[in-house]
Each structure stands twice: as structure tokens, then as C-alpha cells.
Design an enzyme around this catalytic site. Sequence first.
Site, short mmCIF file in Angstrom:
data_model
loop_
_atom_site.label_atom_id
_atom_site.label_comp_id
_atom_site.label_asym_id
_atom_site.label_seq_id
_atom_site.Cartn_x
_atom_site.Cartn_y
_atom_site.Cartn_z
N GLY A 46 0.83 -1.20 0.00
CA GLY A 46 0.00 0.00 0.00
C GLY A 46 0.86 1.24 0.00
O GLY A 46 2.05 1.19 0.34
N GLN A 51 3.12 9.92 1.25
CA GLN A 51 4.36 9.16 1.12
C GLN A 51 5.10 9.48 -0.17
O GLN A 51 6.28 9.16 -0.32
CB GLN A 51 4.09 7.65 1.19
CG GLN A 51 3.57 7.21 2.55
CD GLN A 51 3.38 5.71 2.60
OE1 GLN A 51 2.36 5.21 2.15
NE2 GLN A 51 4.36 4.99 3.11
N CYS A 88 6.19 -0.04 7.18
CA CYS A 88 5.79 1.09 6.36
C CYS A 88 6.94 1.46 5.43
O CYS A 88 8.08 1.51 5.87
CB CYS A 88 5.44 2.28 7.26
SG CYS A 88 4.95 3.76 6.37
N LEU A 89 6.61 1.73 4.17
CA LEU A 89 7.65 2.11 3.22
C LEU A 89 8.34 3.42 3.63
O LEU A 89 9.46 3.68 3.21
CB LEU A 89 7.07 2.25 1.81
CG LEU A 89 6.58 0.94 1.18
CD1 LEU A 89 5.91 1.22 -0.15
CD2 LEU A 89 7.73 -0.05 1.00
N HIS A 130 -4.04 1.30 7.86
CA HIS A 130 -2.69 1.89 7.81
C HIS A 130 -2.64 3.04 6.79
O HIS A 130 -2.18 4.15 7.11
CB HIS A 130 -1.69 0.79 7.45
CG HIS A 130 -0.27 1.25 7.31
ND1 HIS A 130 0.73 0.86 8.18
CD2 HIS A 130 0.32 2.07 6.41
CE1 HIS A 130 1.87 1.43 7.80
NE2 HIS A 130 1.65 2.17 6.73
N GLU A 131 -3.14 2.77 5.57
CA GLU A 131 -3.05 3.80 4.52
C GLU A 131 -3.93 5.00 4.84
O GLU A 131 -3.53 6.15 4.62
CB GLU A 131 -3.45 3.23 3.16
CG GLU A 131 -2.56 2.12 2.64
CD GLU A 131 -1.08 2.41 2.76
OE1 GLU A 131 -0.66 3.58 2.65
OE2 GLU A 131 -0.33 1.45 2.99
N HIS A 134 -2.45 7.43 7.14
CA HIS A 134 -1.51 8.34 6.49
C HIS A 134 -2.22 9.62 6.03
O HIS A 134 -1.66 10.71 6.07
CB HIS A 134 -0.89 7.69 5.25
CG HIS A 134 0.33 6.85 5.51
ND1 HIS A 134 1.49 7.37 6.01
CD2 HIS A 134 0.58 5.53 5.29
CE1 HIS A 134 2.40 6.40 6.11
NE2 HIS A 134 1.87 5.27 5.68
ZN ZN Z 1 2.82 3.46 5.66
#
Ligand code: ZN
Length: 163
Positions: A46, A51, A88-89, A130-131, A134
Site C-alpha cells: 500500500g 508518502q 511502512c515504506l 494503515h493507509e 496516512h
Molecule cells: Zn505506511
Amino acid sequence: MAIRNLRFEGDPILNKPCREIKEMTPRLQELARDMIETMYDANGVGLAGPQVGVLRRIAVIDVGEGPYVFVNPRIVEMSGEQVGEEGCLSVPGKSGVVRRPDYVKTEAFDIDMKPFTVEGHGLFARAMCHEFDHLDGHLYVEKVEGELHDVQYEDDEEEGEEA
Ligand code: ZN
């Protein structure tokens, strides 16, 4: 399509709330496609607007059922509970235990601004929570129970748990 530059923890853009998308534009559609490509390139499941430096309410998710684009997503129902590792990226090489609902129902708009509803269990439910966090300027690290820890990926192991 193009790979976008990822933003990492410590970048203030990750802590800012995102604005709603009122109208779909070719530029935003290109953003959505770039986000999908960027997510795959980084082996994530995701990715959310902030991000890649864009403070708009847009996220992409693929937990193995094909990519979803979520515009202005809203969780309308959730139930159950799951406790598991999350990454998380934007926080590379780290992981931590987060408690999430096991079932989530979301209403959103797709890349053509058509409304849709989707239900997810397990990893899909976790990825949506999670997304969408953000989009409100929140990172999972705020919700970790216990300590964040380093992760070492095996070469041939799925790296698909980061979002
Ligand atoms: Zn993330």
C-alpha cells in the site's frame, strides 16, 4: 508512468492531514498510476499520497487481489481485532506490533471518481487502516505496542508487508 520519490519518517509532510479530492483530473489519475508503480517497485502492499509528497486523500493498496485506488476513503464499518507485525515504506527496515480491526468496510471513489464499497479481512483490513491513517497525518509507529524493531528480510522472502 513513473516511480515517485518516497518520503521518510522525519519529513513533516507525513504528519499533515490531506485535502479531499473534489474532482478527478488527468494529473491525479497519473499520480494514482505512479503510486501503484511505486508501491510495486518498493515491494509494498500500500501507499498513500503523503508518502510521495502529495497531501491529497488518495491511497493505493494491493494485497494480492489486484490494485485498488482509494479516493476520499471513509471506513464505514469495522469489527474484530488482529494483532500483528506492521511495517511502512516510509519507515524502512523497521517493524512493530499494531492492533487493528480484523474486518473493515470502506466507501471510496475509484480512479474515475466512481463510488465503490469494499470489504476487507486480515491483511487487507490492516492495509486500509494503515493507509487511511496516512491521510490524516498518522504513522503506524504511533500505535505500536512495545518496541519498534529492525527487520531483516531473507532474499526470497515476501517483502510485501510494508505499506
Ligand atoms: Zn505506511
